[in-house]
Scaffold this motif. Structure first.
Motif, short mmCIF file in Angstrom:
data_model
loop_
_atom_site.label_atom_id
_atom_site.label_comp_id
_atom_site.label_asym_id
_atom_site.label_seq_id
_atom_site.Cartn_x
_atom_site.Cartn_y
_atom_site.Cartn_z
N SER A 1 22.50 4.91 66.31
CA SER A 1 23.92 5.23 66.37
C SER A 1 24.10 6.70 66.03
O SER A 1 23.36 7.27 65.23
N ILE A 2 25.08 7.30 66.68
CA ILE A 2 25.34 8.72 66.50
C ILE A 2 26.79 8.91 66.12
O ILE A 2 27.69 8.36 66.75
N ASP A 3 27.02 9.70 65.09
CA ASP A 3 28.37 10.10 64.70
C ASP A 3 28.60 11.47 65.34
O ASP A 3 28.20 12.50 64.80
N PHE A 4 29.21 11.46 66.50
CA PHE A 4 29.40 12.69 67.27
C PHE A 4 30.26 13.70 66.52
O PHE A 4 30.11 14.91 66.71
N ALA B 1 16.18 11.56 63.22
CA ALA B 1 17.24 11.22 62.27
C ALA B 1 17.00 11.90 60.93
O ALA B 1 17.95 12.38 60.30
N ALA B 2 15.75 11.97 60.51
CA ALA B 2 15.42 12.56 59.21
C ALA B 2 15.68 14.07 59.17
O ALA B 2 16.09 14.59 58.14
N VAL B 3 15.46 14.76 60.28
CA VAL B 3 15.62 16.21 60.28
C VAL B 3 17.01 16.67 60.71
O VAL B 3 17.30 17.87 60.66
N ILE C 1 22.67 11.05 62.93
CA ILE C 1 21.91 10.00 63.59
C ILE C 1 21.50 8.95 62.58
O ILE C 1 20.92 9.27 61.54
N ALA C 2 21.79 7.70 62.90
CA ALA C 2 21.37 6.58 62.06
C ALA C 2 20.48 5.66 62.89
O ALA C 2 20.76 5.40 64.06
#
Length: 64
Positions: A4-7, A52-54, A60-61
Motif C-alpha cells: 500500500s502506498i500513501d501518495f 519500503a525500508a529506505v 510504502i507499507a
C-alpha cells in the motif's frame, strides 16, 4: 504480499525505484511513486521490503 502506498506522504525521492524497479516507478510530472505491480512475484519480495525500508517519507507499507 500486499503493498500500500500513501501518495500524500510520497516526497518523490525515488529510493523505491532504485530498490525495486520492476515494482515501482515515478510519475514524470512530479516524481510521485507509481505501483507497477501490485502482486509482485516472490523473487521481488525482498526488493519491495527494501524499498519500503529506505523510503524517507515512509509512504510504502508492506504486509504478507
Amino acid at each position: 504480499m500486499q503493498i500500500s502506498i500513501d501518495f500524500d506522504k510520497c516526497c518523490g525521492a525515488g529510493q523505491c525505484v532504485l530498490a525495486a524497479p520492476e515494482v515501482f516507478d515515478q510519475r514524470d510530472e512530479d516524481g510521485i511513486v507509481l505501483l507497477l505491480d501490485s502482486d509482485p512475484p516472490t523473487e521481488e519480495y525482498e526488493n519491495v521490503r527494501q524499498a519500503a525500508a529506505v523510503c524517507p517519507a515512509a509512504a510504502i507499507a508492506v504486509q504478507r
